[in-house]
Design an enzyme around this catalytic site. Structure first.
Site: not given
Ligand SMILES: NC(=O)c1ccc[n+]([C@@H]2O[C@H](COP(=O)([O-])OP(=O)(O)OC[C@H]3O[C@@H](n4cnc5c(N)ncnc54)[C@H](OP(=O)(O)O)[C@@H]3O)[C@@H](O)[C@H]2O)c1
Length: 259
Positions: A154, A158
């Site tokens: 991861y 990133k």
């Molecule tokens: N949550 C945190 O604490 C955090 C912190 C720092 C950065 N981030 C980053 O923020 C972004 C969003 O995270 P989140 O926390 O909102 O995660 P999340 O709730 O798990 O949502 C992830 C989204 O990406 C979609 N997705 C995953 N794989 C995909 C693919 N191959 N093609 C198209 N869509 C895909 C998922 O839907 P499906 O599974 O249905 O495809 C979902 O809509 C990510 O890149 C994550 O690394 C998150």
């Protein structure tokens, strides 16, 4: 209305941070194409966000070239030329130490978190350059800058996204296209943070409260971030308010990482 008349693609928009970004962009007048893999969840989100005819959605895995071509083509057809791309789709891929990580785990995380952003950037850039305007935003993480265990694939994917951000910015900033990244800390209420939190609890034998205490102690504000706070920063970076920002990776982390 800071995005009036703009057309945006937001990947991973069915829930969490992506959904919050899409909702904020729509509220500022943009037309938004939503994408994620799970059609039922995506359709439900699109219906909930639909205040006008300016929301569209297409389900598919953005690490696949065919999905990316369809996504770009469908956006142009349904909403118009693309002004904004938010590469938000991502997975953590499980919490594993480097010696437990398989080559398949590694490739899957790299494909979804990094290859997808490359494919989409490559697909939208020619149109943006031709029109002399555009904004691309890559959602990275403080894991790309800090040092956290059980995050090998991861964190590397990133950090790669930050390299892609700067390389793309170097190629197109003089042509009117800005490329930036956001690095959120732990974002409460998201499926990803739930997965990571539960994994860390198991790995380090911590209760939910102990983990929250440790996590918050590393943050100056002593709290996690909210999806809306990441969306507010995304709006800024994708709007003309950020006209002089390109090639940057902005932390939205309540004060945890300082470069
Ligand atoms: N949550 C945190 O604490 C955090 C912190 C720092 C950065 N981030 C980053 O923020 C972004 C969003 O995270 P989140 O926390 O909102 O995660 P999340 O709730 O798990 O949502 C992830 C989204 O990406 C979609 N997705 C995953 N794989 C995909 C693919 N191959 N093609 C198209 N869509 C895909 C998922 O839907 P499906 O599974 O249905 O495809 C979902 O809509 C990510 O890149 C994550 O690394 C998150």
């Amino acid at each position: 209305m800071r995005l009036e008349g703009r057309v945006a693609i937001v990947t991973g928009a069915s829930r969490g941070i992506g959904r919050a970004i899409a909702e904020r962009f729509l509220g500022e007048g943009a037309a938004v194409m939503l994408n994620s893999r799970t059609e039922a969840e995506l359709k439900k989100t699109a219906e909930e966000l639909k205040k006008s005819a300016r929301v569209a959605y297409l389900a598919g895995d953005v690490s696949q070239e065919a999905t990316v071509s369809r996504l770009v083509e469908q956006t142009r057809k349904e909403l118009g030329e693309i002004d904004i791309l938010v590469n938000n789709a991502g997975i953590y891929g499980g919490l594993k130490g480097l010696t437990e990580l398989t080559a398949e785990d590694w490739d899957r995380v790299m494909a979804i978190n990094l290859r997808s952003a490359f494919l989409l950037t490559r697909a939208v850039l020619p149109g943006m350059v031709e029109r002399g305007r555009g904004a691309i935003l890559n959602i990275s993480t403080i894991s790309a800058k800090g040092a956290y265990p059980l995050s090998g694939a991861y964190a590397a994917s990133k950090a790669g996204l930050l390299g892609l951000t700067r390389a793309a910015a170097a190629e197109v900033s003089a042509k009117g296209v800005r490329v930036n990244a956001l690095c959120p800390g732990p974002v409460e209420g998201t499926a990803m943070w739930k997965e990571v939190g539960e994994g860390l609890q198991r790995a380090f034998q911590l209760s939910k409260e102990e983990l929250a205490q440790e996590t918050n102690a590393a943050i100056l504000q002593r709290r996690p971030q909210r999806p809306e706070e990441v969306a507010a920063a995304a709006l800024f970076l994708c709007s003309d308010d950020a006209s002089a920002l390109t090639g940057q990776a902005v932390n939205v982390d309540g004060g945890e990482v300082f470069y």
